[in-house]
Design a protein around this motif. Sequence first.
Motif, PDB file in Angstrom:
ATOM      1  N   HIS A 191       3.620  24.019   8.141  1.00  0.00           N
ATOM      2  CA  HIS A 191       2.225  23.611   8.023  1.00  0.00           C
ATOM      3  C   HIS A 191       1.904  23.885   8.988  1.00  0.00           C
ATOM      4  O   HIS A 191       0.202  24.540   8.835  1.00  0.00           O
ATOM      5  N   SER A 192       1.328  23.301  10.440  1.00  0.00           N
ATOM      6  CA  SER A 192       0.455  24.310  11.172  1.00  0.00           C
ATOM      7  C   SER A 192       0.451  25.095  11.528  1.00  0.00           C
ATOM      8  O   SER A 192      -0.893  25.443  11.297  1.00  0.00           O
ATOM      9  N   LEU A 193       1.197  26.369  11.480  1.00  0.00           N
ATOM     10  CA  LEU A 193       0.634  27.254  11.295  1.00  0.00           C
ATOM     11  C   LEU A 193      -0.184  28.158   9.892  1.00  0.00           C
ATOM     12  O   LEU A 193      -1.527  28.882  10.402  1.00  0.00           O
ATOM     13  N   ILE A 194       0.378  27.291   8.600  1.00  0.00           N
ATOM     14  CA  ILE A 194      -0.491  28.274   8.315  1.00  0.00           C
ATOM     15  C   ILE A 194      -1.691  27.527   7.542  1.00  0.00           C
ATOM     16  O   ILE A 194      -2.603  28.021   7.231  1.00  0.00           O
ATOM     17  N   ILE A 195      -1.670  26.236   7.651  1.00  0.00           N
ATOM     18  CA  ILE A 195      -2.891  25.421   7.213  1.00  0.00           C
ATOM     19  C   ILE A 195      -3.941  25.469   8.226  1.00  0.00           C
ATOM     20  O   ILE A 195      -4.999  25.297   7.782  1.00  0.00           O
ATOM     21  N   LEU A 255       2.264  31.598  -0.126  1.00  0.00           N
ATOM     22  CA  LEU A 255       2.034  30.446   1.443  1.00  0.00           C
ATOM     23  C   LEU A 255       1.382  29.060   1.407  1.00  0.00           C
ATOM     24  O   LEU A 255       2.429  28.024   2.225  1.00  0.00           O
ATOM     25  N   ILE A 256       0.842  28.522   0.255  1.00  0.00           N
ATOM     26  CA  ILE A 256       0.328  27.086   0.356  1.00  0.00           C
ATOM     27  C   ILE A 256       1.540  26.481  -0.111  1.00  0.00           C
ATOM     28  O   ILE A 256       1.965  25.037   0.790  1.00  0.00           O
ATOM     29  N   ARG A 257       2.274  27.023  -1.236  1.00  0.00           N
ATOM     30  CA  ARG A 257       3.967  26.360  -1.522  1.00  0.00           C
ATOM     31  C   ARG A 257       5.025  26.443   0.232  1.00  0.00           C
ATOM     32  O   ARG A 257       5.421  25.506   0.186  1.00  0.00           O
ATOM     33  N   PHE A 258       4.656  27.606   0.676  1.00  0.00           N
ATOM     34  CA  PHE A 258       5.390  27.141   1.699  1.00  0.00           C
ATOM     35  C   PHE A 258       5.269  26.672   3.162  1.00  0.00           C
ATOM     36  O   PHE A 258       6.419  26.311   4.455  1.00  0.00           O
ATOM     37  N   SER A 259       4.276  26.241   3.086  1.00  0.00           N
ATOM     38  CA  SER A 259       3.643  24.949   4.167  1.00  0.00           C
ATOM     39  C   SER A 259       4.114  24.308   4.036  1.00  0.00           C
ATOM     40  O   SER A 259       4.394  23.374   5.035  1.00  0.00           O
ATOM     41  N   SER A 260       4.869  23.735   3.458  1.00  0.00           N
ATOM     42  CA  SER A 260       5.949  22.065   2.478  1.00  0.00           C
ATOM     43  C   SER A 260       7.418  22.626   3.213  1.00  0.00           C
ATOM     44  O   SER A 260       7.704  20.929   3.649  1.00  0.00           O
ATOM     45  N   VAL A 261       7.084  23.640   4.437  1.00  0.00           N
ATOM     46  CA  VAL A 261       9.105  23.651   4.138  1.00  0.00           C
ATOM     47  C   VAL A 261       9.337  23.179   5.539  1.00  0.00           C
ATOM     48  O   VAL A 261      10.125  22.832   5.449  1.00  0.00           O
ATOM     49  N   SER A 262       8.405  23.457   6.321  1.00  0.00           N
ATOM     50  CA  SER A 262       7.836  22.471   7.944  1.00  0.00           C
ATOM     51  C   SER A 262       7.235  22.051   8.358  1.00  0.00           C
ATOM     52  O   SER A 262       6.224  22.831   8.062  1.00  0.00           O
TER      53      SER A 262
END
Length: 410
Positions: A40-44, A29-36
Amino acid sequence: MSTKKLHHDRHLPEEIVVQILCRLPIKPLIRFSSVSERWHSLIIEDPQFAQSHFKLASDRKTLTQRLLISTDYQLRSLDPETPSFADNNSSLNNLTFAHFSNLLGCCNGLVCVDVDGYDYEKHDLSLWNPSTGFKRELPDSDFVCAVKNLSRFAESDIGRSGLGYVSSTDDYKIFIDAYVYTRPSQTFMEIYSSRLNCWKPIHVREHDPPCSFRSPTTTGLGALTNEALHWFYRKVGEVEPTILAFDLAKEEFREVPFPTFDGDADDVDVHDMGVQVVSRGGGECLCVSIARRRGGVNFMEFWVMREYGVRESWSMLFKFNTDHVSESVGGNLCGYEAIFVTEGGTVIFRLRFRDRLVRIECRREAEPVCSTPFNVNDGDGPVYDVIAYNETLFSVPKLGLREMNEADVS
């Protein structure tokens, strides 16, 4: 099916994407936070997503638990259940944080960190999530202000501490019981509220439990369960040990009864006892580790309180003969502290004077199986603290307008 139709079908509705992400472990999930920016807003940053992810992982029993180790030069994260437990390279992650970081408590993956730097007379407290890198610096408490206003040669110490969450008010609270060794010495018992972003003193009356002792018998880190912090201690003038609890919602102390067991209380070694928390049946139970000597044999017993606050609900979880593991740890198993305990019989001990961790597998009547000791030190100086934490996405929002208005009214 046309190419256009296939292309259209690849775009899942956002609610489905959120449901999928909610079921993933923290690391991807932390890696996927850089997808868009949206991800990033959703995960972090989204507290609702963090809460949903935590609840789902808790219900499915897929929360990842790790050990956080504080040394002179860095904070390190260790997988307590990795098969290669004693292999420093395969089981350790180095974390970026300031030097001389003392760990004062943990809740929902958030850790209260006391940053001393290289100066024992400076305390900067922060809330930190090791999984996401979230960090929020806290305002200075009266204790911290007193230390910073004194000579740099004045010694100070935080004796008891803990971090917990009050669900009814959506509030993280930090408890400290601290000392400044001036003449005369100064004592500070304070509590921090994340909702109000401020500290306040805790006033203790003469007949309250804390007045019967000033320092914990074992570790000063409070065990968190039932929205209360717990420490083991022995009252002044009494032989039988007991447990001191601090209710974070009511902000008051109470006593929790100790197990009733066979034999004399004199056979209990109070220096190698502790209070822990064990996950059990989808919830958490208070647990105590009791070091005893019976018939010339040294035992370690682990008891759990099945119904919180009810003395009769204590039952022994498992026990083992500590003499069986002495050779594996290079001598007598003394000066140790249970850091991580599971219902299945896995215990990780910290050997206080050797800067090593050892994992013991205890299966009822069988002799305990001891891992090769893990050398925490590894050239990084002394080990200050070791605590268990869950990997989560939680953060603490900044003080909002509603909370500021409430603070003004009060």
